[in-house]
Write a protein that holds these residues in place. Sequence first.
Motif, PDB file in Angstrom:
ATOM      1  N   PHE A 191       0.470  -1.446  -0.114  1.00 50.57           N
ATOM      2  CA  PHE A 191      -0.521   0.052  -0.312  1.00 50.57           C
ATOM      3  C   PHE A 191       0.953   1.030   0.273  1.00 50.57           C
ATOM      4  CE2 PHE A 191      -3.588   3.067   1.130  1.00 50.57           C
ATOM      5  CZ  PHE A 191      -2.591   3.598   2.567  1.00 50.57           C
ATOM      6  N   LEU A 192       0.767   2.440  -1.018  1.00 51.67           N
ATOM      7  CA  LEU A 192       1.343   3.139  -0.827  1.00 51.67           C
ATOM      8  C   LEU A 192       0.465   5.026  -0.681  1.00 51.67           C
ATOM      9  CD1 LEU A 192       2.983   3.337  -4.571  1.00 51.67           C
ATOM     10  CD2 LEU A 192       3.745   2.970  -2.294  1.00 51.67           C
ATOM     11  N   ILE A 193      -0.756   4.810  -0.735  1.00 56.24           N
ATOM     12  CA  ILE A 193      -1.345   6.489   0.010  1.00 56.24           C
ATOM     13  C   ILE A 193      -3.334   6.391  -0.620  1.00 56.24           C
ATOM     14  CG2 ILE A 193      -1.327   7.376  -2.766  1.00 56.24           C
ATOM     15  CD1 ILE A 193      -0.656  10.453  -0.360  1.00 56.24           C
ATOM     16  N   GLN A 194      -3.327   6.651   0.149  1.00 52.54           N
ATOM     17  CA  GLN A 194      -5.351   6.382   0.058  1.00 52.54           C
ATOM     18  C   GLN A 194      -6.064   7.444  -0.010  1.00 52.54           C
ATOM     19  OE1 GLN A 194      -8.072   5.175   2.896  1.00 52.54           O
ATOM     20  NE2 GLN A 194      -9.841   5.190   2.519  1.00 52.54           N
ATOM     21  N   TYR A 195      -6.625   8.379  -0.559  1.00 53.82           N
ATOM     22  CA  TYR A 195      -7.368   9.171  -0.955  1.00 53.82           C
ATOM     23  C   TYR A 195      -9.084   8.981  -1.033  1.00 53.82           C
ATOM     24  CZ  TYR A 195      -3.559  12.078  -2.152  1.00 53.82           C
ATOM     25  OH  TYR A 195      -2.686  13.143  -2.022  1.00 53.82           O
ATOM     26  N   TYR A 196      -9.640   9.783  -0.321  1.00 55.08           N
ATOM     27  CA  TYR A 196     -10.843   9.918  -0.421  1.00 55.08           C
ATOM     28  C   TYR A 196     -11.615  11.451  -0.640  1.00 55.08           C
ATOM     29  CZ  TYR A 196     -15.893   9.467   1.613  1.00 55.08           C
ATOM     30  OH  TYR A 196     -17.211   9.190   1.480  1.00 55.08           O
ATOM     31  N   ASN A 197     -12.399  11.845  -1.476  1.00 56.45           N
ATOM     32  CA  ASN A 197     -13.186  12.750  -1.861  1.00 56.45           C
ATOM     33  C   ASN A 197     -11.992  13.493  -1.838  1.00 56.45           C
ATOM     34  OD1 ASN A 197     -15.440  13.586  -2.452  1.00 56.45           O
ATOM     35  ND2 ASN A 197     -16.432  14.191  -0.750  1.00 56.45           N
ATOM     36  N   GLY A 198     -11.060  13.238  -2.523  1.00 53.11           N
ATOM     37  CA  GLY A 198      -9.600  15.023  -2.795  1.00 53.11           C
ATOM     38  C   GLY A 198      -8.877  15.351  -1.426  1.00 53.11           C
ATOM     39  N   GLU A 199      -9.203  13.784  -0.683  1.00 52.05           N
ATOM     40  CA  GLU A 199      -8.728  14.257   0.747  1.00 52.05           C
ATOM     41  C   GLU A 199      -7.559  12.977   0.763  1.00 52.05           C
ATOM     42  OE1 GLU A 199      -9.825  18.208   1.290  1.00 52.05           O
ATOM     43  OE2 GLU A 199      -8.263  17.531   2.454  1.00 52.05           O
ATOM     44  N   GLU A 200      -6.039  13.603   1.824  1.00 52.33           N
ATOM     45  CA  GLU A 200      -5.564  12.433   1.841  1.00 52.33           C
ATOM     46  C   GLU A 200      -5.769  11.551   3.195  1.00 52.33           C
ATOM     47  OE1 GLU A 200      -1.077  12.660   1.944  1.00 52.33           O
ATOM     48  OE2 GLU A 200      -1.123  11.893   4.026  1.00 52.33           O
ATOM     49  N   ARG A 201      -6.070  10.185   2.781  1.00 51.73           N
ATOM     50  CA  ARG A 201      -7.056  10.094   4.458  1.00 51.73           C
ATOM     51  C   ARG A 201      -5.721   8.715   4.686  1.00 51.73           C
ATOM     52  NH1 ARG A 201     -12.636   6.602   4.260  1.00 51.73           N
ATOM     53  NH2 ARG A 201     -13.495   8.289   4.970  1.00 51.73           N
ATOM     54  N   ALA A 202      -5.056   8.168   4.517  1.00 48.90           N
ATOM     55  CA  ALA A 202      -3.972   7.047   5.239  1.00 48.90           C
ATOM     56  C   ALA A 202      -3.077   7.043   3.962  1.00 48.90           C
ATOM     57  CB  ALA A 202      -4.695   5.792   4.605  1.00 48.90           C
ATOM     58  N   LYS A 203      -1.763   7.436   4.231  1.00 45.74           N
ATOM     59  CA  LYS A 203      -0.040   6.948   4.005  1.00 45.74           C
ATOM     60  C   LYS A 203       0.154   5.350   4.508  1.00 45.74           C
ATOM     61  CE  LYS A 203       2.281  10.993   2.433  1.00 45.74           C
ATOM     62  NZ  LYS A 203       2.978  12.888   2.719  1.00 45.74           N
ATOM     63  N   GLY A 204       1.767   4.667   3.494  1.00 43.63           N
ATOM     64  CA  GLY A 204       1.319   3.820   3.806  1.00 43.63           C
ATOM     65  C   GLY A 204       3.616   3.838   3.592  1.00 43.63           C
ATOM     66  N   ASN A 205       3.880   2.603   3.015  1.00 36.04           N
ATOM     67  CA  ASN A 205       5.173   2.948   2.695  1.00 36.04           C
ATOM     68  C   ASN A 205       5.496   4.410   1.383  1.00 36.04           C
ATOM     69  OD1 ASN A 205       5.598   0.586   4.756  1.00 36.04           O
ATOM     70  ND2 ASN A 205       4.960  -0.382   3.327  1.00 36.04           N
ATOM     71  N   ILE A 206       5.209   5.379   0.985  1.00 38.93           N
ATOM     72  CA  ILE A 206       5.396   6.022   0.250  1.00 38.93           C
ATOM     73  C   ILE A 206       6.702   6.492   0.198  1.00 38.93           C
ATOM     74  CG2 ILE A 206       3.286   7.549   0.670  1.00 38.93           C
ATOM     75  CD1 ILE A 206       2.993   8.399  -2.271  1.00 38.93           C
ATOM     76  N   LEU A 207       7.402   6.976  -0.627  1.00 39.22           N
ATOM     77  CA  LEU A 207       8.712   7.197  -0.827  1.00 39.22           C
ATOM     78  C   LEU A 207       8.571   8.800  -0.380  1.00 39.22           C
ATOM     79  CD1 LEU A 207      10.597   4.908  -2.699  1.00 39.22           C
ATOM     80  CD2 LEU A 207      11.078   5.504  -0.110  1.00 39.22           C
ATOM     81  N   GLU A 208       9.671   9.393  -0.216  1.00 39.84           N
ATOM     82  CA  GLU A 208       8.720  11.128  -0.450  1.00 39.84           C
ATOM     83  C   GLU A 208       9.211  11.943  -2.089  1.00 39.84           C
ATOM     84  OE1 GLU A 208      11.124  12.350   4.168  1.00 39.84           O
ATOM     85  OE2 GLU A 208      11.548  13.206   2.093  1.00 39.84           O
ATOM     86  N   ARG A 209       9.742  10.594  -2.408  1.00 40.73           N
ATOM     87  CA  ARG A 209       9.633  10.920  -3.718  1.00 40.73           C
ATOM     88  C   ARG A 209       9.020  11.017  -4.756  1.00 40.73           C
ATOM     89  NH1 ARG A 209      12.076   7.919  -6.855  1.00 40.73           N
ATOM     90  NH2 ARG A 209      12.627   5.727  -5.759  1.00 40.73           N
ATOM     91  N   PHE A 210       8.143  10.732  -4.122  1.00 41.11           N
ATOM     92  CA  PHE A 210       6.232   9.782  -4.547  1.00 41.11           C
ATOM     93  C   PHE A 210       4.887  10.947  -4.084  1.00 41.11           C
ATOM     94  CE2 PHE A 210       7.423   5.241  -5.744  1.00 41.11           C
ATOM     95  CZ  PHE A 210       8.476   5.625  -6.724  1.00 41.11           C
ATOM     96  N   SER A 211       4.418  11.396  -4.656  1.00 37.85           N
ATOM     97  CA  SER A 211       3.203  12.066  -4.668  1.00 37.85           C
ATOM     98  C   SER A 211       1.946  11.728  -5.185  1.00 37.85           C
ATOM     99  CB  SER A 211       3.378  13.808  -4.081  1.00 37.85           C
ATOM    100  OG  SER A 211       3.366  14.253  -5.314  1.00 37.85           O
ATOM    101  N   ALA A 212       0.940  12.181  -4.649  1.00 44.42           N
ATOM    102  CA  ALA A 212      -0.321  11.815  -5.764  1.00 44.42           C
ATOM    103  C   ALA A 212      -1.231  12.632  -5.102  1.00 44.42           C
ATOM    104  CB  ALA A 212      -1.312  10.071  -4.968  1.00 44.42           C
ATOM    105  N   GLN A 213      -2.676  12.572  -5.834  1.00 50.01           N
ATOM    106  CA  GLN A 213      -3.691  13.908  -5.326  1.00 50.01           C
ATOM    107  C   GLN A 213      -4.945  12.876  -5.814  1.00 50.01           C
ATOM    108  OE1 GLN A 213      -2.898  17.984  -7.437  1.00 50.01           O
ATOM    109  NE2 GLN A 213      -1.901  17.122  -8.564  1.00 50.01           N
TER     110      GLN A 213
END
Lengths: 114, 110
Positions: A45-67
């Motif tokens: 798992f890297l990251i979760q978004y819910y209705n436009g907002e970040e909800r949870a973060k997993g093993n995501i590197l700082e070089r990675f981002s999402a929206q």
Amino acid sequence: DSGVTQTPKHLITATGQRVTLRCSPRSGDLSVYWYQQSLDQGLQFLIQYYNGEERAKGNILERFSAQQFPDLHSELNLSSLELGDSALYFCASSLGGPAADTQYFGPGTRLTVL
Amino acid sequence: GQQLNQSPQSMFIQEGEDVSMNCTSSSIFNTWLWYKQDPGEGPVLLIALYKAGELTSNGRLTAQFGTTRKDSFLNISASIPSDVGIYFCAGQFRAQKLVFGQGTRLTINP
């Protein structure tokens, strides 16, 4: 067909570059999850978004981002790419309910960093 | 990262045989799910289990949510060639991330 779409299907790039992966959730789903699948680490798992907002973060590197955008599609941005970033990247979507929240996966993007 | 213990890692069986695989965890989950993944494709949901002790079937597939909430198993009866693939268990606590097992690779000899 899960109803989740991902583009592109394949991506080949060089070390140090930046790429953007795109995901469109199933109609009606508000939540988007990103996962990375590599041979040595399995599905993580890297990251979760819910209705436009970040909800949870997993093993995501700082070089990675999402929206997640107002139309609920999501993008995963990977920068300063390294050879070890080569993997399958999946997004999954769900309704985003507070209890059980079944996730449906897209077909994935295969990233190859040369 | 966190992973579930899924076994066996691989299975080589004859067409028509029954298959059994299981997953265990040191943590409890509210939901157990089983997915199948074909090469180059995304995981496809087979069965979702929401309650401890629940036994659910989907055609020739049957899965159970363990009573301790720390394990689950999947059975496939009378295997056919299209059952070939990698099967993953996944645990979920409330509406959170999925934690996956390492997968069971199923190969069927016709």
